[in-house]
Structures are given as C-alpha cells and as structure tokens.
Design a protein around this motif. Sequence first.
Motif: not given
Ligand code: ZN
Length: 486
Positions: A26, A28, A41, A44
């Motif tokens: 992801c 992040c 997010c 995750c």
């Molecule tokens: Zn994430």
Amino acid sequence: MNNGAWEPVIGLEMHVELDTQTKMFCGCAVTKGDAPNVHTCPVCLAHPGALPVVNRRAVEYAARIALALDCTVQARNIFHRKNYFYPDLPKAYQISQYDEPLATDGSFEYWVDGELLRCRINRVHMEEDAAKLIHAGGDAGRIAGSDSSMVDFNRGGTPLIEIVTEPDIPSPEAAREFLQQLRNLVVELGVSECNMEEGQIRWDANISVRPQGSEELGTRTELKNMNSFRYLQQALDAEIPRQIGVLEAGGTIDLETLHFDPDTGTTTPLRSKEEAHDYRYFPEPDLVPLEIDPVWVEGLRATQPELPAARVERFIADYGLSRADAGVLGSSGALAGFYEEVVAAGAGAKPAANWTMGEYLAHLNAAGLEAGHGHVTAERLARLVKLVEDGTVSTSAAKEVFARMIEDRAEPEATIEKHGLGQISDTAELEAIVAEVVAANPAQVEQYRGGKQQVIGFFVGQVMKASGGRANPQVVNDLLRRALDA
Ligand code: ZN
Ligand code: ADP
Ligand code: MG
C-alpha cells in the motif's frame, strides 16, 4: 562428554526490513518514531475489499540483496498467503513467498579469524512485516505477565525480506561473523540501515550436531527471533553441548523451537516446531504473478555499489595489503571508508592499516562505537602516523599519544606537546643520559671494548628506558658508539 567427536551444523534465516518510503502493498509511509497508528489505510488494516499492489522499490531492493548474494533472480514470482492468527496481523495471514520466491541458489563469503568461509544461500524472498505489539503494565516484558497489550499498525506491512542459508555454518562464532558481515553488506547496498535497536533485522538460527565427518544432518532445533549477535553466539554455545548430551545418553533431539534465556545461559523448549502445511499456504488471489524483466535485473547489477569482496581485492592490489589485513579492513564499508580516508590524508598504506586495525579498532570496540564515529578522526590519525614516520614521536610513545588524543579529544601535535611525548633527538639532552648509562654499567663497557659489539643493544635499551621510550633510537646509537669507542 567428548565435544571433539561431534560437529555442529548451523543454518540461518535473516529478516531485514527494507528502507523503502512506502509499505509493501500500500502507499502508507514507512517511518520510525511517529505517533502510533497514523500510517494506516484499508489495505494494511485488512478492510474488506481493499487490494494489495506490489511496491516496485521493494522488489528492487530485494533484488539488489539477491544479486549481492550471487543468487539467480527468478523471472516469475508468486506471492502466497501464510495463514496464522496473531493480534499484530489483522488479515490473519501474511503475504509471503513460498515455492516460487524472488531468488535462489546464491552464496556468501565471510571471514572468520582470517579465514574465508563460504555459505550457500538457499533463497531470498519477499514478504511484509507484522505490526508492533507493545506490552504494558505488570511484568511488561512478557505477554502473559503484562496488564495490557497495545498494537501499533504503523509497522504492519513494512517490506521485509528473508534470506535463508543452507546448513553450511560450522560454529557459533562463524554464525555471528556471518550475520555481522551480511548486515554490513545490506547496509552498504543502501537498502536498509539494519538498525538493531529498532528490530530492523532479526534472525532465526537452526542448529544440529552430527558425528564428526558424517555427511548426514542431525535433527535440528530452532532459536527464533534473535536480535543480538552476542546472545546468538551464547545461545548456540549452550545448545551444542545440550544436544550432544542428549545424543550421548541415547536420546533423540526433538524438532523444536527453543527459547534462550540470557540470564541463565540455557535453552528451553518453547513449542514443537510448525511445518509448512500448518500454515495452509496458498497463492495470493489478489496478486497476479510478478514477472521480472531480466533486462531490468541487469540494469540493477550494473549499478550495484562496490561490494566487500571486490573491495578486499582492490585493497590487496592498490595498497599492497595482505589478504588477511584486506579482509579485516575491506569487509565493512564504514571501516574501509575510514582506512581510505587515513591513506588519502597522507599516511602510508601499511602503517595506516596497522593503526586502523590495531589501536583504532580496539578503541571502537572498547567504546562501543561504529567505524567513523570514534573519537579520533581519520585526518588526525593520518597526522599521527606521519609524526611517527618523520621521527617526531617514537612508535611506542605514539600509542600513548593515541590514547591521550581520545581522552582529550585533541590534535596529535597538541597532545605530544602537552604530555611531553615527543621523541628526544636533542643531542645535549641524550648525551647526558648516555653518559649516565655508560657510567652505571662498567662490566658491559668492558665487554663491548673487549670486542662484544652486540652489547650495544643492551645500552640502547637502558637509554630508551631512562628516557621513557622517547629517545630517538638512531641518535642514541650514534651517541653510544661515540661514547664507548672513545
Ligand atoms: Zn496502508
Ligand atoms: P523451515 O521452513 O521450517 O524454516 P527450512 O527447510 O526452510 O525449514 O530450513 C530453515 C533453515 O534451517 C535453513 O537455514 C536450513 O539451512 C536450516 N536447516 C535445515 N536443516 C538443518 C539441520 N539439520 N541442521 C541445521 N540447520 C538446518
Ligand atoms: Mg523458518
């Protein structure tokens, strides 16, 4: 118990968190020290319907490690789900790799006591880290004893790689050296700082023993999630005699995961070891196979930084160092960098090597500092080496100068001046000492004058002693000859 009849066999699995900017699947941020649970997010945190996407830079970093370990990077990569429940794993599975990993069949050469050993690398694969559990209150060191546990999902999903060796490592000391040198390699690749306090690297050690010279492997035990080089060596040192004791008493070793207690120095069983089928591995349905372009891989290979093995060869060729010295100086980037700075600042290659491996390394070890962060700069050490070369300070006094430079955080010249450590070349001053020594040893004077020339060595020694090691030996020699031949 006869240790000599048995040989240990060790295989290691090392996990490394990669310093990519974003997480494995992801967008992040991967950061350290931020407030908990701010870098999360739907992906995750495992919300329904959120889909993972592979991080290209993580693949690049992992491939750089694989190439440095001489592995074959596979064109086809499959991600698998490895299922298990743990509170720091919200999906209840980890996306990892299984039978089609990133890279296979490599090797790593490392130094143990001036000898170069080689360990085969089974594989390098990609996965994601779990989140971080923090146990608080009560006996907070243990999950069972703490009042509460909190979870920080910032770390969850950080790109992680696992490096798995073949069982080629012959001793606990070799295991420690292997890991330290492998860590240096990863740091030099610039793909992870491998910060030990933050748990960026940790490893599992597998160990068995077998009769000396046997080809067959014994049953192993496993020490999991270690992150201290010293404890690793201690744990293995404790586990070897335990296994030998069991086998010599006619028992068998159970395939177990052990816990090492540094306080008692013993290993105790934690649980029977899981097997691959326990994890219900299956191909990750949310990710297509990852196809890695060989041209891209060649591009990475062409832009790898200079690696320790190549640097050791360069040190031998360019500086005329022995293989053993080049191995010590060249296998860590930080120490190698320091050494090259000392040479660049004007010190001779050979004395610079001796000082760097000798006094400087001893200082780093004593102070627990990394190369380049000691209390003597390369430039100051180079000046000290030159002061020895031009006779301003004797070799023995220079060691004291070095120690005082650390104490005072001072320049070599100022240190020599302040502590009166300069070499005495002043003829008048030395003549007085020579005269005293000659007067005090009439028997040896007789011997010398009777033709026993080698007695001069005795006189030089006496004068050196009287001068606190500071007399210029060449001047002393000349003065003594003059006094004795008179
Ligand atoms: Zn994430
Ligand atoms: P697992 O998947 O259960 O961790 P692997 O077969 O992948 O098991 O092996 C893990 C590690 O254990 C490897 O580093 C391997 O070299 C090492 N190993 C396997 N068998 C032995 C043994 N008999 N003695 C020592 N190390 C071993
Ligand atoms: Mg394992």
